[in-house]
Enzyme design. Structure first.
Site, PDB file in Angstrom:
ATOM      1  CB  THR A  88     -47.806 -53.287  -3.530  1.00 46.85           C
ATOM      2  OG1 THR A  88     -47.720 -53.632  -4.909  1.00 46.85           O
ATOM      3  CG2 THR A  88     -46.675 -52.314  -3.222  1.00 46.85           C
ATOM      4  CG  ASP A  89     -47.298 -57.395  -6.966  1.00 49.94           C
ATOM      5  OD1 ASP A  89     -47.515 -56.166  -6.963  1.00 49.94           O
ATOM      6  OD2 ASP A  89     -47.776 -58.163  -7.825  1.00 49.94           O
ATOM      7  CD  GLU A  90     -46.988 -51.809  -8.537  1.00 51.24           C
ATOM      8  OE1 GLU A  90     -46.323 -50.779  -8.691  1.00 51.24           O
ATOM      9  OE2 GLU A  90     -48.119 -51.967  -9.019  1.00 51.24           O
TER      10      GLU A  90
ATOM     11  CE1 TYR B 226     -48.764 -47.667  -4.107  1.00 49.51           C
ATOM     12  CE2 TYR B 226     -47.920 -49.298  -5.650  1.00 49.51           C
ATOM     13  CZ  TYR B 226     -48.715 -48.972  -4.562  1.00 49.51           C
ATOM     14  OH  TYR B 226     -49.464 -49.943  -3.925  1.00 49.51           O
TER      15      TYR B 226
ATOM     16  CE  LYS C 127     -48.107 -49.800   0.122  1.00 55.77           C
ATOM     17  NZ  LYS C 127     -49.162 -49.481   1.116  1.00 55.77           N
TER      18      LYS C 127
HETATM   19  P1  NAD Z   1     -57.285 -46.604  -2.799  1.00 57.46           P
HETATM   20  O1  NAD Z   1     -56.495 -45.558  -3.482  1.00 57.46           O
HETATM   21  O2  NAD Z   1     -58.530 -47.108  -3.433  1.00 57.46           O
HETATM   22  O3  NAD Z   1     -57.695 -46.114  -1.318  1.00 57.46           O
HETATM   23  C1  NAD Z   1     -56.821 -45.450  -0.473  1.00 57.46           C
HETATM   24  C2  NAD Z   1     -57.613 -44.832   0.662  1.00 57.46           C
HETATM   25  O4  NAD Z   1     -56.686 -44.201   1.569  1.00 57.46           O
HETATM   26  C3  NAD Z   1     -58.608 -43.757   0.217  1.00 57.46           C
HETATM   27  O5  NAD Z   1     -59.861 -43.960   0.833  1.00 57.46           O
HETATM   28  C4  NAD Z   1     -57.974 -42.455   0.687  1.00 57.46           C
HETATM   29  O6  NAD Z   1     -58.931 -41.465   1.017  1.00 57.46           O
HETATM   30  C5  NAD Z   1     -57.194 -42.919   1.908  1.00 57.46           C
HETATM   31  N1  NAD Z   1     -56.060 -42.037   2.205  1.00 57.46           N
HETATM   32  C6  NAD Z   1     -55.105 -41.601   1.346  1.00 57.46           C
HETATM   33  N2  NAD Z   1     -54.238 -40.782   1.980  1.00 57.46           N
HETATM   34  C7  NAD Z   1     -54.650 -40.718   3.271  1.00 57.46           C
HETATM   35  C8  NAD Z   1     -54.157 -40.055   4.417  1.00 57.46           C
HETATM   36  N3  NAD Z   1     -53.059 -39.289   4.361  1.00 57.46           N
HETATM   37  N4  NAD Z   1     -54.802 -40.210   5.597  1.00 57.46           N
HETATM   38  C9  NAD Z   1     -55.924 -40.986   5.669  1.00 57.46           C
HETATM   39  N5  NAD Z   1     -56.429 -41.626   4.603  1.00 57.46           N
HETATM   40  C10 NAD Z   1     -55.809 -41.506   3.422  1.00 57.46           C
HETATM   41  O7  NAD Z   1     -56.255 -47.787  -2.538  1.00 57.46           O
HETATM   42  P2  NAD Z   1     -56.487 -49.356  -2.562  1.00 57.46           P
HETATM   43  O8  NAD Z   1     -56.361 -49.838  -3.954  1.00 57.46           O
HETATM   44  O9  NAD Z   1     -57.675 -49.691  -1.768  1.00 57.46           O
HETATM   45  O10 NAD Z   1     -55.169 -49.841  -1.794  1.00 57.46           O
HETATM   46  C11 NAD Z   1     -55.169 -50.025  -0.384  1.00 57.46           C
HETATM   47  C12 NAD Z   1     -53.802 -50.501   0.058  1.00 57.46           C
HETATM   48  O11 NAD Z   1     -53.473 -51.728  -0.566  1.00 57.46           O
HETATM   49  C13 NAD Z   1     -52.677 -49.535  -0.290  1.00 57.46           C
HETATM   50  O12 NAD Z   1     -51.772 -49.502   0.805  1.00 57.46           O
HETATM   51  C14 NAD Z   1     -52.025 -50.166  -1.519  1.00 57.46           C
HETATM   52  O13 NAD Z   1     -50.654 -49.824  -1.568  1.00 57.46           O
HETATM   53  C15 NAD Z   1     -52.224 -51.629  -1.228  1.00 57.46           C
HETATM   54  N6  NAD Z   1     -52.298 -52.513  -2.412  1.00 57.46           N
HETATM   55  C16 NAD Z   1     -53.176 -52.228  -3.424  1.00 57.46           C
HETATM   56  C17 NAD Z   1     -53.285 -53.104  -4.496  1.00 57.46           C
HETATM   57  C18 NAD Z   1     -54.255 -52.857  -5.621  1.00 57.46           C
HETATM   58  O14 NAD Z   1     -54.258 -53.609  -6.605  1.00 57.46           O
HETATM   59  N7  NAD Z   1     -55.105 -51.846  -5.567  1.00 57.46           N
HETATM   60  C19 NAD Z   1     -52.489 -54.253  -4.535  1.00 57.46           C
HETATM   61  C20 NAD Z   1     -51.595 -54.501  -3.478  1.00 57.46           C
HETATM   62  C21 NAD Z   1     -51.523 -53.628  -2.419  1.00 57.46           C
HETATM   63  O1  TDX Z   2     -54.862 -47.079 -18.924  1.00 60.00           O
HETATM   64  C1  TDX Z   2     -54.078 -47.990 -18.590  1.00 60.00           C
HETATM   65  N1  TDX Z   2     -53.474 -48.730 -19.563  1.00 60.00           N
HETATM   66  C2  TDX Z   2     -52.594 -49.726 -19.290  1.00 60.00           C
HETATM   67  O2  TDX Z   2     -52.062 -50.372 -20.204  1.00 60.00           O
HETATM   68  C3  TDX Z   2     -53.787 -48.289 -17.219  1.00 60.00           C
HETATM   69  C4  TDX Z   2     -54.419 -47.501 -16.107  1.00 60.00           C
HETATM   70  C5  TDX Z   2     -52.905 -49.299 -16.953  1.00 60.00           C
HETATM   71  N2  TDX Z   2     -52.304 -49.992 -17.954  1.00 60.00           N
HETATM   72  C6  TDX Z   2     -51.366 -51.089 -17.618  1.00 60.00           C
HETATM   73  C7  TDX Z   2     -50.269 -50.733 -16.645  1.00 60.00           C
HETATM   74  C8  TDX Z   2     -50.062 -52.024 -15.884  1.00 60.00           C
HETATM   75  O3  TDX Z   2     -49.188 -52.875 -16.610  1.00 60.00           O
HETATM   76  O4  TDX Z   2     -52.150 -52.080 -16.936  1.00 60.00           O
HETATM   77  C9  TDX Z   2     -51.440 -52.666 -15.851  1.00 60.00           C
HETATM   78  C10 TDX Z   2     -52.195 -52.416 -14.553  1.00 60.00           C
HETATM   79  O5  TDX Z   2     -52.128 -51.038 -14.292  1.00 60.00           O
HETATM   80  P1  TDX Z   2     -52.763 -50.369 -12.971  1.00 60.00           P
HETATM   81  O6  TDX Z   2     -54.205 -50.741 -12.884  1.00 60.00           O
HETATM   82  O7  TDX Z   2     -52.388 -48.930 -12.972  1.00 60.00           O
HETATM   83  O8  TDX Z   2     -52.036 -51.183 -11.821  1.00 60.00           O
HETATM   84  P2  TDX Z   2     -50.482 -51.375 -11.453  1.00 60.00           P
HETATM   85  O9  TDX Z   2     -49.657 -50.272 -11.946  1.00 60.00           O
HETATM   86  O10 TDX Z   2     -50.099 -52.772 -11.860  1.00 60.00           O
HETATM   87  O11 TDX Z   2     -50.573 -51.269  -9.835  1.00 60.00           O
HETATM   88  C11 TDX Z   2     -51.668 -51.893  -9.121  1.00 60.00           C
HETATM   89  O12 TDX Z   2     -51.280 -53.104  -8.544  1.00 60.00           O
HETATM   90  C12 TDX Z   2     -50.378 -53.060  -7.468  1.00 60.00           C
HETATM   91  C13 TDX Z   2     -52.201 -50.956  -8.025  1.00 60.00           C
HETATM   92  O13 TDX Z   2     -52.558 -49.712  -8.600  1.00 60.00           O
HETATM   93  C14 TDX Z   2     -51.183 -50.757  -6.932  1.00 60.00           C
HETATM   94  O14 TDX Z   2     -51.742 -49.978  -5.881  1.00 60.00           O
HETATM   95  C15 TDX Z   2     -50.829 -52.102  -6.389  1.00 60.00           C
HETATM   96  O15 TDX Z   2     -49.857 -51.979  -5.409  1.00 60.00           O
END
Ligand code: NAD
Ligand code: TDX
Length: 357
Positions: free
Chosen positions: A138-140, A163, A167
């Site tokens: 992630t960018d975080e 989180y 990561k």
């Molecule tokens: P998600 O939470 O939707 O899915 C995570 C999946 O991992 C789920 O299906 C869960 O059952 C599985 N999981 C969790 N713990 C596990 C374990 N111990 N063993 C096996 N499976 C397990 O997450 P996502 O949003 O699809 O994110 C996927 C990846 O991308 C993550 O590594 C996250 O850090 C990264 N990422 C997400 C975002 C975003 O915006 N969502 C952005 C950048 C990077």
């Molecule tokens: O109810 C809300 N109200 C609100 O203002 C929620 C859920 C979020 N927010 C804000 C927080 C953040 O500034 O919106 C922005 C986005 O929030 P999230 O959807 O929780 O995402 P973020 O915290 O930015 O992280 C996401 O992007 C990077 C993913 O959850 C991570 O897994 C990924 O790595």
């Protein structure tokens, strides 16, 4: 030459991993291999998201294994049983708010789980070539930006939530396995994803569903935090480019180069939903509720994606506003899926931990 024949996708029942599996099997003509999906099915994993894939490709080009990435024996067996030549590691605890309330699972899955997979790959791949371990991050990990500038691959890590710290730790371990043991790894850091099948605790699906149900729209702090949004398919196409033609040991930033203040994004969603359901946008606007800020809330993320564009010839292709309209339509048209993932574990957790919001 990379083999890309037996790909272990971890977390394939989640949002990005599930979309990755569908993209590869349905829509990537130059992929002819098999995918093994290892997922523990936590609250965020829903195997029903892939029932069409299972029906079409199950047994032949798609296999599901339920299990935990920390399970040393199971992971070793899976490498052996399927002759894994590629890992695409998505599995993680992914929600920042949860990591604030209960960080334990983030340390367990994101750090220990990644380490377990790396060790299994190192053992099974000793003496084999054409293999690759790709870690999805992630960018975080880069921390929070001021008003200007963007993260590059050389920006020092400065994670600020449990989180992002977990990561960052896993990213460092992946790179340590490359430098120390010569494990062939790549790493990508991506910005905020949106699209179908995203668990409705994340901003965009939460807002869409609250609008549909006429519930308050919780905006953290002043609503001026900035995120860089990318469609999940654009992210996954970048991951596929990395599998095909990246350089070993490299990391790549992936992002939409598409910055939005949260409040402006929410107002755009209000307009799209109002149009889709035939409601009055001013009425929906009254649902906006500024609430207590997220502790340690990163102010702004922005990604510089020059490297992946130049070196791997990747480009984002999905226009944000068109992607948002399609995403709204998807959530409004898939209420059964929504009800499925919101029942059970998620509902209990929210009731226990989120009373104050
Ligand atoms: P998600 O939470 O939707 O899915 C995570 C999946 O991992 C789920 O299906 C869960 O059952 C599985 N999981 C969790 N713990 C596990 C374990 N111990 N063993 C096996 N499976 C397990 O997450 P996502 O949003 O699809 O994110 C996927 C990846 O991308 C993550 O590594 C996250 O850090 C990264 N990422 C997400 C975002 C975003 O915006 N969502 C952005 C950048 C990077
Ligand atoms: O109810 C809300 N109200 C609100 O203002 C929620 C859920 C979020 N927010 C804000 C927080 C953040 O500034 O919106 C922005 C986005 O929030 P999230 O959807 O929780 O995402 P973020 O915290 O930015 O992280 C996401 O992007 C990077 C993913 O959850 C991570 O897994 C990924 O790595």
């Amino acid at each position: 030459m990379r083999r890309l024949e037996n790909i272990l996708v971890t977390g394939g029942a989640g949002f990005i991993g599930g979309n990755f599996i569908r993209l590869l099997l349905e829509n990537t003509p130059d992929f002819s291999g098999r995918i093994i999906n290892l997922d523990a099915l936590t609250y965020a994993g829903n195997i029903a998201s892939l029932s069409d894939v299972q029906a079409k490709f199950g047994g032949e080009r798609y296999c599901f294994e339920q299990g935990d990435i920390r399970d040393v024996g199971l992971v070793a067996d899976i490498f052996e049983k399927y002759g894994i030549d590629t890992v695409v590691h998505f599995a993680a605890e992914s929600h920042v708010d949860r990591s604030i309330v209960k960080p334990d699972a983030f340390v367990q899955t994101n750090i220990l789980g990644t380490f377990t997979l790396l060790e299994a790959a190192r053992r099974y791949w000793a003496g084999r070539d054409g293999v690759l371990f790709h870690h999805v991050s992630t960018d975080e990990v880069y921390g929070s930006l001021g008003e200007t500038g963007a993260f590059t691959e050389t920006t020092p890590y400065a994670p600020r939530s449990p989180y992002s710290a977990s990561k960052a730790s896993s990213d460092h371990m992946v790179m340590a396995f490359y430098h120390t043991y010569g494990l062939p790894v790549t790493l990508s850091n991506c910005s905020n994803n949106y699209g179908p099948y995203q668990f409705p605790e994340k901003l965009i699906p939460l807002m869409i569903l609250n609008l549909k149900e006429r519930k308050p729209l919780p905006v953290y702090g002043d609503g001026r935090n900035v995120r860089d949004w990318i469609h999940v398919d654009d992210h996954n196409r970048a991951v596929w480019r990395i599998l095909q033609c990246s350089k070993i040991g490299e990391s790549y930033n992936i992002g939409g180069e598409n910055e939005w203040e949260n409040i402006r994004l929410i107002q755009t969603l209000i307009e799209i939903v109002a149009k889709a359901v035939g409601a009055d946008a001013d009425d929906l606007n009254r649902l906006v509720a500024f609430v207590k800020d997220r502790p340690g809330h990163d102010r702004r993320y922005a990604m510089n994606c020059t490297k992946i564009k130049r070196e791997l010839n990747w480009e984002r292709v999905i226009d944000f506003e068109e992607g948002l309209v399609k995403t709204v339509d998807w959530y409004l048209g898939n209420i059964e899926w929504v009800d499925g993932v919101r029942s059970g574990a998620y509902r209990c957790w929210i009731e226990k931990n989120y009373k104050e919001r």
